[in-house]
Write an enzyme that holds these catalytic residues in place. Structure first.
Site, short mmCIF file in Angstrom:
data_model
loop_
_atom_site.label_atom_id
_atom_site.label_comp_id
_atom_site.label_asym_id
_atom_site.label_seq_id
_atom_site.Cartn_x
_atom_site.Cartn_y
_atom_site.Cartn_z
N ARG A 1 21.42 25.60 22.97
CA ARG A 1 22.52 25.93 23.88
C ARG A 1 23.15 27.28 23.57
O ARG A 1 23.52 28.02 24.46
CB ARG A 1 23.56 24.82 23.73
CG ARG A 1 24.50 24.68 24.86
CD ARG A 1 25.24 23.39 24.75
NE ARG A 1 25.51 23.05 23.35
CZ ARG A 1 26.20 21.98 22.98
NH1 ARG A 1 26.62 21.13 23.86
NH2 ARG A 1 26.43 21.73 21.70
N HIS A 59 6.56 10.25 12.04
CA HIS A 59 5.87 11.16 11.11
C HIS A 59 5.19 10.41 9.97
O HIS A 59 4.31 10.95 9.33
CB HIS A 59 6.81 12.26 10.61
CG HIS A 59 7.79 11.84 9.59
ND1 HIS A 59 8.96 11.19 9.89
CD2 HIS A 59 7.79 11.98 8.23
CE1 HIS A 59 9.63 10.96 8.78
NE2 HIS A 59 8.94 11.42 7.74
N GLU A 63 14.59 6.17 -1.02
CA GLU A 63 15.02 7.57 -1.02
C GLU A 63 16.16 7.76 -2.01
O GLU A 63 16.93 6.82 -2.23
CB GLU A 63 15.51 7.98 0.36
CG GLU A 63 14.47 7.86 1.44
CD GLU A 63 15.00 8.41 2.76
OE1 GLU A 63 14.83 9.61 3.00
OE2 GLU A 63 15.60 7.63 3.52
N ASP A 96 16.92 3.10 11.63
CA ASP A 96 16.46 4.42 11.22
C ASP A 96 15.07 4.38 10.58
O ASP A 96 14.26 5.28 10.76
CB ASP A 96 17.47 5.03 10.23
CG ASP A 96 17.11 6.44 9.81
OD1 ASP A 96 16.84 7.27 10.70
OD2 ASP A 96 17.09 6.72 8.59
N HIS A 140 9.15 3.47 10.96
CA HIS A 140 8.23 3.78 9.86
C HIS A 140 7.68 2.52 9.17
O HIS A 140 6.48 2.37 8.99
CB HIS A 140 8.92 4.64 8.80
CG HIS A 140 9.55 5.89 9.35
ND1 HIS A 140 9.00 6.62 10.38
CD2 HIS A 140 10.67 6.55 9.00
CE1 HIS A 140 9.76 7.67 10.63
NE2 HIS A 140 10.79 7.65 9.81
N LYS A 145 18.79 4.31 1.07
CA LYS A 145 19.24 5.63 0.61
C LYS A 145 19.85 5.45 -0.78
O LYS A 145 20.35 4.37 -1.11
CB LYS A 145 20.32 6.17 1.53
CG LYS A 145 19.91 6.28 3.00
CD LYS A 145 19.26 7.61 3.28
CE LYS A 145 18.96 7.78 4.75
NZ LYS A 145 17.83 8.70 4.97
C1 BG6 Z 1 13.46 9.91 8.98
C2 BG6 Z 1 14.77 9.20 8.81
O1 BG6 Z 1 12.76 9.39 10.08
O2 BG6 Z 1 12.67 9.73 7.81
C3 BG6 Z 1 15.51 9.73 7.60
O3 BG6 Z 1 15.57 9.40 9.97
C4 BG6 Z 1 14.63 9.66 6.37
O4 BG6 Z 1 16.71 9.00 7.38
C5 BG6 Z 1 13.26 10.29 6.64
O5 BG6 Z 1 15.28 10.35 5.33
C6 BG6 Z 1 12.31 10.03 5.49
O6 BG6 Z 1 11.14 10.78 5.67
P1 BG6 Z 1 10.25 11.20 4.42
O7 BG6 Z 1 9.03 11.80 5.02
O8 BG6 Z 1 11.08 12.18 3.64
O9 BG6 Z 1 9.98 9.95 3.66
#
Ligand code: BG6
Length: 493
Positions: free
Chosen positions: A51, A181, A219, A238, A243, A342
């Site tokens: 933006r 991802h 994490e 999340d 994942h 986390k």
């Molecule tokens: C993301 C989440 O999809 O994946 C994050 O929204 C998380 O909260 C992240 O930290 C973790 O990805 P990776 O590849 O670092 O394990």
């Protein structure tokens, strides 16, 4: 030893949210690496869109600084940044307004209808609908156009379906790439190779031979700069909805007939549909929610979640553990224990498959206990595969058994840089290969399973269980698995 890299056709990539964290920290560095390896040709174009008014020059400066940080002291990549930046441009567009769209369309369409155009929606999902509408109205959705959707795709089934409908009114399903991802991580793809390119495992891959499966994504980071998104989402939405369930699907799915996008996704969908519902009846025993308190992370004192957030009333979970059952012939009676959080003790992501005990021991007690075989697939930090076997301790005298690893680190075995998930996934989008992306019905099936857990938690009205930052989560998560006579995997091998 690196995989054969086929260059992709020249393309235009438009990143909505081009000044955001994901673009600067992940997407652009991934593109730089592919460029440096010669996979992306110099006549491709990458447009950051956001933006705020900005010039190409100032955007390139921002991107250049982000790339320099991302590649560290790698001299080869550092040397390629300047030339990569020649591909990069910036366009000012407010997704909800009308300004700038016609110019963007004219510019992209002038590159020819046959050219691959990728629109990467790295924005808040509230903007997906407006962006797709503009792409449709300006005719940018035709030809070889593809759209990439970042998570979260909705916050429940209804909102996910609404997003899918809106995106679906501009793009056909085979143009839509819903990114997770985790599916681009090397170990996850290796799971396919391990299961289906070796005759060894598949005959053992069932309830007759496997005792249970654990999936951990731990994490050490806290909220980072995402407080408002994260507090509205929580760990279940999340991490688990996408994942962890995707990892579970890759472990549990039946062999697809071929490595074709729909064959793979059909099998994953069947797993999602076979998940035993967790509802008000079993949520209290099958789930644990946690929230971190002050403690330590990576050796430093850190604040608790509520202080980090600046809101003492939040009940958002930063940790979740689940006991999941897959109700089908292959997996009946084999629990899948999932946990993610986390501010845990270590950054580690792994899938651990524990096999059943030997049916009968021929060894006497002095040989020691026979530990069941374990296959550990490490996604991070150092990607690899480890198989725990019982062997005889060397030496004369009696016979003592030891649990020892056959350990393969991908970095050691294959050398060099292990590609980041986004490198692979972005090239797959350009090539039009959706195998590692989620189909609409998969995303919705995952939400269909998640929604009852969320509503059970709402009804139970319990605050998440506190855990100290730097620990492995609340003690209730230990109890969840120990009740079944099992323990969370610790890397003792
Ligand atoms: C993301 C989440 O999809 O994946 C994050 O929204 C998380 O909260 C992240 O930290 C973790 O990805 P990776 O590849 O670092 O394990």
């Amino acid at each position: 030893m690196t995989a054969h890299l086929a260059p992709v056709a020249p393309f235009d990539l438009v990143i909505f949210g081009g000044t955001g964290d994901l673009a600067l920290r992940k997407l652009l560095p991934a593109l730089l690496r592919r460029y440096a390896d010669g996979q992306i040709s110099h006549d491709s174009r990458i447009y950051g869109v956001a933006r705020q008014a900005e010039s190409d020059t100032s955007y390139r400066a921002t991107v250049g600084a982000a790339l320099a940080r991302a590649v560290g002291d790698d001299p080869v990549l550092q040397a390629r940044i300047a030339s990569f930046l020649e591909l990069v441009a910036y366009r000012t567009i407010d997704a909800t307004g009308d300004a700038g769209w016609a110019e963007l369309a004219a510019e992209l369409l002038a590159h020819g209808e046959a050219r691959v155009r990728v629109f990467y929606l790295s924005t808040s999902p509230q903007l997906f609908v407006a962006i797709c509408k503009h792409l449709r109205d300006t005719g940018l959705n035709g030809g070889n156009a593809r759209v990439v959707l970042e998570k979260p795709i909705g916050h429940d089934l209804t909102s996910a379906a609404a997003i899918n409908d809106a995106v679906g009114s501009a793009f056909t399903e085979n143009q839509i790439f819903r990114i997770d991802h985790y599916l681009g991580k090397e170990t996850v793809q290796n799971l396919l190779a391990l299961r289906f390119a070796n005759a060894l495992f598949e005959p053992l891959w069932n309830a007759g031979r496997i005792d249970h499966v654990q999936i951990t994504v731990a994490e050490t980071v806290g909220l980072e700069q995402r407080a408002s998104y994260y507090d509205g989402a929580g760990a279940l939405r999340d991490m688990v909805q996408n994942h962890l369930l995707q990892l579970l699907c890759m472990v549990a799915m039946e062999p697809p007939a071929a490595l074709h996008a729909d064959a793979v996704r059909d099998e994953k969908l069947k797993v999602l549909r076979a998940l035993r519902p967790i509802t008000g009846d079993n949520a209290a025993v099958a789930t644990v929610r946690g929230q971190y308190r002050a403690g330590a992370a990576s050796g430093k004192a850190v604040a608790g979640y509520l202080d980090e957030l600046g809101n003492r009333d939040s009940r958002t979970e930063t940790f979740v553990a689940l006991k999941v059952e897959v109700d089908n012939w292959r997996w009946a009676g084999v629990p899948f224990y999932l946990r993610t959080g986390k501010r845990l003790a270590e950054r580690v992501s792994e899938i651990v498959v524990t096999f059943r005990e030997v049916p009968h021991s021929i060894f006497d007690e002095s040989a020691g206990r026979i530990t069941p075989n374990q296959l550990v697939l490490r996604l991070q930090p150092d990607e690899g595969v480890k198989l725990g076997l019982m062997l005889k301790e060397p030496g004369p005298g009696g016979l003592r058994l030891r649990h020892v690893p056959l350990d393969m680190s991908f970095a050691e075995a294959f050398g060099g840089h292990q590609p980041e998930a986004y490198e692979r996934l972005l090239m797959d989008v350009v090539r039009g290969n959706p195998t590692l992306f989620m189909r609409r019905d998969e995303v919705e099936a995952a939400w269909r399973w998640i929604d009852p857990i969320l509503s059970a938690w709402k009804d139970i009205r319990e605050a998440p269980k506190p855990y100290t930052a730097g620990s492995w989560g609340p003690s209730a998560a230990v109890a969840l698995i120990e009740r079944d006579g099992r323990t969370w995997h610790e890397d003792t091998l």
